[in-house]
Scaffold this active site. Structure first.
Site, short mmCIF file in Angstrom:
data_model
loop_
_atom_site.label_atom_id
_atom_site.label_comp_id
_atom_site.label_asym_id
_atom_site.label_seq_id
_atom_site.Cartn_x
_atom_site.Cartn_y
_atom_site.Cartn_z
N ARG A 107 -10.34 10.80 5.66
CA ARG A 107 -10.56 10.12 6.93
C ARG A 107 -9.26 9.81 7.66
O ARG A 107 -9.19 9.88 8.88
CB ARG A 107 -11.30 8.79 6.70
CG ARG A 107 -12.69 8.91 6.12
CD ARG A 107 -13.20 7.54 5.67
NE ARG A 107 -14.45 7.64 4.94
CZ ARG A 107 -15.64 7.38 5.45
NH1 ARG A 107 -15.74 7.00 6.70
NH2 ARG A 107 -16.74 7.46 4.72
N ASP A 161 -12.16 5.01 -7.33
CA ASP A 161 -11.82 4.39 -6.06
C ASP A 161 -12.88 4.51 -4.98
O ASP A 161 -12.59 4.35 -3.80
CB ASP A 161 -10.51 4.99 -5.54
CG ASP A 161 -10.60 6.51 -5.34
OD1 ASP A 161 -11.71 7.06 -5.41
OD2 ASP A 161 -9.54 7.12 -5.11
#
Length: 368
Positions: free
Chosen positions: A213, A94
């Site tokens: 994040r 990913d």
């Protein structure tokens, strides 16, 4: 058939190393390309698994944005493809490297095999940017190596032909078995030696990681607050290898550096981290790879994310999704510590350590 294996980050390198080893074992020639999306951490893994890149794009720049990184990967891969013809490119998972290398391969008319295909949250903002990277790679890929039946089911629902999907287990279990064996058989390093001095055997160890994040800001502050509350128990020792991202380091060192039984250490090389995982009673983490590795070591994981694409561990009762809520992290960790014996002997739902063998068998039989 000419095969190119391509990855850019430490987690990809760990999970693709068994594929490279199996290609070599089967006598199938291949070339290895690394983008260098991670640099120092990537190099440590390459060294441990004894892999030497044929192409190294060395794209790592301090604090570079995703758009800049994406553009540089596309340009860099164009150079690779212009220098040599390939029939199949294998990418993993990913990352921005995976999706951009897959796109660059498509532009050149090269087939793509996607290792660890089919994981989904169906929330494109969580994990960010990984969820959309995985979906984009899935749309481009010609062959899908799904780690679990659930991952295969996701792909089938999205219209991928079943004959193009093979359920293999996750190559991380192959890599972990290799690492545990190597670390247990006289492999030693200065880092492992220092960890042996740091770990207090009279206390239960909680291993912590956190870097995503989507948690930056208030979520990450709440996560650190939970660690402070957990560390109030003097019978516990917390060790936190702190990610190099400045958004992580600033908050972690500000909030946690003065707590005696929280040890903030530099990021660990892979074998040292495997050794430390094996000492832990509980892991608190937002890592996808750890969710897959920990069941093989019978270590429960408190998953500090709002979503996960790895529900098999949740279903098996060894991973627990809590988000970054201070209360939920503290409560779940406390509950787990009271029943550690319940996790012994749980079968890893992510595979038995033969994923790479299945992937290369499929490539040998179907593609040649």
């Amino acid at each position: 058939m000419k095969i190119l294996v391509c990855f850019g980050t430490r987690p990809e390198a760990i999970k693709m190393a068994p594929v490279c080893h199996e290609l070599k074992k089967q006598g199938i020639p291949y070339k290895l390309c690394v983008t260098g999306q991670h640099r120092e951490m990537l190099d440590q893994v390459l060294d441990f698994f004894e892999l030497t890149p044929d192409y190294d794009l060395d794209l790592m720049k301090h604090n570079q944005g995703l758009n800049e990184l994406s553009a540089r990967i596309l340009v860099g891969m164009n150079t690779v493809f212009d220098s040599e013809l390939f029939d199949l490119v294998l990418v993993h998972g990913d990352t921005t490297t995976s999706s951009m290398v897959a796109l660059a391969s498509f532009h050149k008319g090269i087939q793509v095999g996607h290792v660890e295909a089919g994981l989904r949250t169906y929330n494109k903002k969580s994990p960010f940017p990984e969820e959309l990277n995985r979906q984009l790679t899935g749309r481009i890929a010609d062959y899908h190596f799904a780690p679990t039946q659930r991952a295969k089911d996701n792909l089938v629902k999205e219209g991928v032909a079943e004959k193009l999907i093979i359920v293999t287990g996750n190559t991380v279990t192959d890599a972990l078995a290799y690492a545990v064996d190597k670390v247990s058989n006289k492999y030693e390093s200065e880092t492992i030696a220092s960890l042996k001095k740091l770990v207090d055997s009279s206390k239960r160890l909680i291993l912590v990681t956190g870097h995503r994040r989507e948690s930056f800001g208030q979520g990450f502050q709440d996560f650190c607050e939970a660690l402070l509350l957990i560390a109030a128990d003097p019978s516990l020792q917390l060790i936190y290898p702190v990610h190099l991202n400045p958004n992580v380091q600033e908050v972690v060192f500000k909030m946690l550096s003065k707590q005696d039984n929280i040890h903030l250490i530099a990021p660990l090389d892979y074998p040292s981290f495997v050794w430390l995982m094996n000492q832990a009673a509980v892991i608190i983490s937002d890592s996808g790879g750890i969710q897959e590795e920990a069941p093989s070591l019978s270590v429960p994981v408190v998953v500090t994310r709002d979503t996960t694409e790895r529900f098999e561990g949740i279903d098996a009762g060894i991973s627990f999704l809590v988000g970054t809520s201070t209360k939920r992290i503290v409560d779940k960790t406390s509950e787990i510590l009271k029943r550690l014996d319940d996790f012994k002997g749980i079968k890893n739902p992510y595979g038995d350590g033969d994923a790479a063998e299945k992937i290369i068998a499929f490539i040998s039989q179907e593609l040649n």
